[in-house]
Design a protein around this motif. Structure first.
Motif, PDB file in Angstrom:
ATOM      1  N   UNK A   1       0.887  -1.177   0.000  1.00  0.00           N
ATOM      2  CA  UNK A   1       0.000   0.000   0.000  1.00  0.00           C
ATOM      3  C   UNK A   1       0.920   1.220   0.000  1.00  0.00           C
ATOM      4  N   UNK A   2       0.765   2.084  -1.000  1.00  0.00           N
ATOM      5  CA  UNK A   2       1.628   3.283  -1.062  1.00  0.00           C
ATOM      6  C   UNK A   2       1.002   4.356  -0.147  1.00  0.00           C
ATOM      7  N   UNK A   3       1.767   4.910   0.802  1.00  0.00           N
ATOM      8  CA  UNK A   3       1.182   5.920   1.700  1.00  0.00           C
ATOM      9  C   UNK A   3       0.847   7.223   0.942  1.00  0.00           C
ATOM     10  N   UNK A   4      -0.051   8.013   1.500  1.00  0.00           N
ATOM     11  CA  UNK A   4      -0.475   9.319   0.909  1.00  0.00           C
ATOM     12  C   UNK A   4      -0.821   9.185  -0.574  1.00  0.00           C
ATOM     13  N   UNK A   5      -1.548   8.133  -0.874  1.00  0.00           N
ATOM     14  CA  UNK A   5      -1.844   7.852  -2.283  1.00  0.00           C
ATOM     15  C   UNK A   5      -3.107   8.616  -2.720  1.00  0.00           C
ATOM     16  N   UNK A   6      -2.939   9.947  -2.901  1.00  0.00           N
ATOM     17  CA  UNK A   6      -4.124  10.789  -3.191  1.00  0.00           C
ATOM     18  C   UNK A   6      -4.733  10.432  -4.539  1.00  0.00           C
ATOM     19  N   UNK A   7      -6.054  10.610  -4.668  1.00  0.00           N
ATOM     20  CA  UNK A   7      -6.686  10.304  -5.966  1.00  0.00           C
ATOM     21  C   UNK A   7      -6.127  11.195  -7.069  1.00  0.00           C
ATOM     22  N   UNK A   8      -6.155  10.684  -8.296  1.00  0.00           N
ATOM     23  CA  UNK A   8      -5.803  11.467  -9.492  1.00  0.00           C
ATOM     24  C   UNK A   8      -7.124  11.654 -10.241  1.00  0.00           C
TER      25      UNK A   8
ATOM     26  N   UNK B   1      -0.883   2.889  -5.627  1.00  0.00           N
ATOM     27  CA  UNK B   1      -0.941   1.518  -5.090  1.00  0.00           C
ATOM     28  C   UNK B   1      -1.379   0.558  -6.195  1.00  0.00           C
ATOM     29  N   UNK B   2      -2.418   0.950  -6.926  1.00  0.00           N
ATOM     30  CA  UNK B   2      -2.937   0.102  -8.016  1.00  0.00           C
ATOM     31  C   UNK B   2      -1.921   0.018  -9.163  1.00  0.00           C
ATOM     32  N   UNK B   3      -1.280   1.141  -9.442  1.00  0.00           N
ATOM     33  CA  UNK B   3      -0.295   1.166 -10.541  1.00  0.00           C
ATOM     34  C   UNK B   3       0.912   0.289 -10.258  1.00  0.00           C
TER      35      UNK B   3
ATOM     36  N   UNK C   1      -0.389   8.973 -11.846  1.00  0.00           N
ATOM     37  CA  UNK C   1       0.753   8.552 -11.014  1.00  0.00           C
ATOM     38  C   UNK C   1       0.677   7.054 -10.699  1.00  0.00           C
ATOM     39  N   UNK C   2       1.812   6.388 -10.883  1.00  0.00           N
ATOM     40  CA  UNK C   2       1.860   4.936 -10.618  1.00  0.00           C
ATOM     41  C   UNK C   2       1.776   4.136 -11.903  1.00  0.00           C
TER      42      UNK C   2
END
Ligand SMILES: N[C@@]1(C(=O)O)CN(C[C@@H]2CCCCN2)C[C@@H]1CCC[B-](O)(O)O
Ligand SMILES: [Mn+2]
Ligand SMILES: [Mn+2]
Ligand SMILES: [Mn+2]
Length: 261
Positions: free
Chosen positions: A25-32, A40-42, A123-124
């Protein structure tokens, strides 16, 4: 599900090589825009793509058991040069981060994979190279398409979504590896209730098995995703079992289990 599949495939005399992937899980993974947890999904899909590529290099048929349908971005990218992709699903999954109303990435994988849609800058997903064209996709079970998905979903392909003669002979003649992306919500909800977005009026078990048998008989089925099984959404153990067992029976038909023995 994996265990049941592995055991039953043993009965089919498949040589099963099992691998479990762990994702961070990537922290601070704000929506794009309207794509939630893009990094995280990328990253997960980047890892899955190389794992699928390895399985294909090993000359094996790749079975990915999810997890939600966003994993198809990685599995189809890793399986590159596949044609056609059979998208077995109640949904078109062709929303972009700009058109999605839910922001859930399980409704966006087809958009990310299509060259025509040029989804970029997420991002990702810097690693992603779209590898599909609209005519490479055959939908089966489609019955819940958002307004915003309509323009990108070619009208002339509607009839293919309802008929089960899924692959034209000329497609087979190309001898290209076929990818089945099997979202269990393509089936009728009583068969697979433990899933997030069920839609009434789905594909029957007999139709689902027939599609998988047809794909097996082409000798070209090269990768299968099985997604959207969510045990936590089964109201009873029986609902969870029915969902898993139904998915397993269709997978086994895709790997050679024939009703006539
Ligand atoms: N298009 C959707 C999206 O969220 O993008 C919206 N839809 C739910 C929505 C509820 C209200 C009536 C119209 N449908 C689910 C679909 C994604 C399914 C992802 B899959 O992987 O399960 O196919
Ligand atoms: Mn989902
Ligand atoms: Mn789906
Ligand atoms: Mn679906």
């Amino acid at each position: 599900a994996m265990l049941v599949i592995a055991v039953q495939m043993g009965e089919l005399r498949c040589d099963v090589k099992d691998r479990e992937l762990k994702f961070d899980i990537i922290p601070n993974d704000h929506p794009y825009h309207n794509a939630k947890n893009p990094r995280t999904v990328g990253r997960a899909n980047e890892k899955l793509a190389s794992a699928v590529e390895e399985v294909k290099k090993d000359g094996r048929t790749c079975l990915v058991v999810g997890g939600d349908h966003s994993l198809a971005i990685g599995s189809i990218s890793g399986h590159a040069k596949t044609e056609p992709v059979i998208w077995f699903d109640a949904h078109a999954d062709i929303n972009t981060p700009l058109t999605s109303l839910s922001g859930n990435m399980h409704g966006q994988p087809v958009a990310f994979l299509l060259k025509e849609l040029k989804v970029s800058g997420v991002p990702g997903f810097e690693w992603l190279k779209p590898c599909l064209s609209a005519e490479d996709i055959v939908y089966i079970g489609l019955r819940d398409v958002d307004d915003a998905e309509q323009p990108t979903f070619p009208k002339d392909r509607q009839e293919q979504t309802l008929s089960l003669n899924i692959i034209s002979p000329q497609k087979i003649n190309k001898k290209k590896p076929i990818h089945l992306s099997f979202d269990v919500d393509g089936l009728d909800p009583p068969l697979t209730p433990a899933t997030g977005t069920p839609v009434p009026g789905g594909v029957t078990l007999r139709e689902g098995i027939y599609v998988a048998e047809q794909l097996y008989k082409t000798g070209l089925l090269s990768a299968v995703d099985t997604v959207e099984i969510n045990p936590r959404l089964g109201k009873t153990q029986e609902e969870v079992d029915s969902t898993v067992n139904t998915a397993v029976s269709i997978i086994l038909s895709g790997f050679g289990k024939a009703r006539e023995g």
